[in-house]
Design a protein around this motif. Structure first.
Motif, PDB file in Angstrom:
ATOM      1  N   ARG A   1       0.859  -1.180   0.000  1.00  0.00           N
ATOM      2  CA  ARG A   1       0.000   0.000   0.000  1.00  0.00           C
ATOM      3  C   ARG A   1       0.896   1.230   0.000  1.00  0.00           C
ATOM      4  O   ARG A   1       1.748   1.378   0.867  1.00  0.00           O
TER       5      ARG A   1
ATOM      6  N   ALA B   1       2.005  -3.853   3.663  1.00  0.00           N
ATOM      7  CA  ALA B   1       0.845  -3.618   4.523  1.00  0.00           C
ATOM      8  C   ALA B   1       0.131  -4.934   4.770  1.00  0.00           C
ATOM      9  O   ALA B   1       0.077  -5.791   3.892  1.00  0.00           O
TER      10      ALA B   1
ATOM     11  N   ARG C   1      -3.375  -6.885   5.534  1.00  0.00           N
ATOM     12  CA  ARG C   1      -4.828  -6.782   5.373  1.00  0.00           C
ATOM     13  C   ARG C   1      -5.423  -7.975   6.098  1.00  0.00           C
ATOM     14  O   ARG C   1      -4.905  -9.082   6.020  1.00  0.00           O
TER      15      ARG C   1
ATOM     16  N   ASP D   1      -3.984   3.080  15.666  1.00  0.00           N
ATOM     17  CA  ASP D   1      -2.906   3.119  14.675  1.00  0.00           C
ATOM     18  C   ASP D   1      -3.404   2.421  13.412  1.00  0.00           C
ATOM     19  O   ASP D   1      -3.335   1.202  13.310  1.00  0.00           O
ATOM     20  N   ASP D   2      -3.922   3.176  12.464  1.00  0.00           N
ATOM     21  CA  ASP D   2      -4.560   2.694  11.244  1.00  0.00           C
ATOM     22  C   ASP D   2      -5.876   1.981  11.526  1.00  0.00           C
ATOM     23  O   ASP D   2      -6.813   2.100  10.781  1.00  0.00           O
ATOM     24  N   THR D   3      -5.922   1.208  12.572  1.00  0.00           N
ATOM     25  CA  THR D   3      -7.156   0.584  13.043  1.00  0.00           C
ATOM     26  C   THR D   3      -7.118   0.635  14.562  1.00  0.00           C
ATOM     27  O   THR D   3      -6.178   1.157  15.152  1.00  0.00           O
TER      28      THR D   3
ATOM     29  N   LYS E   1      -5.891  11.405  13.795  1.00  0.00           N
ATOM     30  CA  LYS E   1      -5.500  10.344  12.853  1.00  0.00           C
ATOM     31  C   LYS E   1      -4.059  10.593  12.418  1.00  0.00           C
ATOM     32  O   LYS E   1      -3.563  11.696  12.486  1.00  0.00           O
TER      33      LYS E   1
ATOM     34  N   ARG F   1       0.236   7.207  16.179  1.00  0.00           N
ATOM     35  CA  ARG F   1      -0.071   6.088  17.065  1.00  0.00           C
ATOM     36  C   ARG F   1      -0.358   6.636  18.449  1.00  0.00           C
ATOM     37  O   ARG F   1       0.452   7.362  19.009  1.00  0.00           O
TER      38      ARG F   1
END
Length: 155
Positions: free
Chosen positions: A35, A40, A42, A62-64, A134, A137
């Protein structure tokens, strides 16, 4: 690492894949792809976390949304297929889904999340998540989450 399954194929879509994995604790399929020029992972979010007798120790944004447990495990936060876990300024979108998941896991780490009434999430916890930004972290420890859950936001 593992051989790909039909779940991996659905997860990959038309993206190139470097490697296929299965989480040994949740049997969740995962894969490594690229990505924005960087590797990355998934994966599908689980519907529930393993019930090990541990409790939620902290949440990492952190991203999710990631859940750290008192027994040292780290999991993606559970989520239902039609929802998403958000924090920060959502331009009208609120982090009530994430607040609902977090409050559920604070009470019972192995509970299955139900987001049908996410707008009833504790307002203090939702407000705490709205304050997070966003792109970085952030770790929120259990005591911070419990305090926010019991607090009514100002204004």
């Amino acid at each position: 690492m593992c051989d790909p399954t039909a779940a991996h194929a659905a997860l990959a879509g038309d993206r190139p894949v470097d490697a296929f994995f299965v989480d040994p604790l949740t049997d969740t399929p995962a894969l490594r792809t690229v990505r924005d020029g960087a590797p990355a992972l998934r994966f599908y979010a689980p519907l529930a976390l393993p019930s090990t007798g541990a409790e939620l120790a902290s949440v990492v944004l952190d991203d999710t949304v990631w859940v750290k447990t008192s027994d040292g495990q780290v999991h993606p936060a559970p989520c239902t297929p039609n929802e998403h876990l958000w924090w920060g300024d959502g331009w009208g979108d609120k982090p009530s889904e994430a607040a609902t998941v977090i409050t559920t896991l604070l009470d019972d780490l192995g509970a299955t999340v139900d987001l049908r009434e996410h707008w009833k999430a504790p307002r203090g916890l939702t407000a705490l998540l709205e304050q997070q930004t966003k792109g970085g972290r952030t770790e929120l420890h259990r005591h911070t989450l419990l305090h926010a859950r019991m607090t009514q936001p100002r204004g």
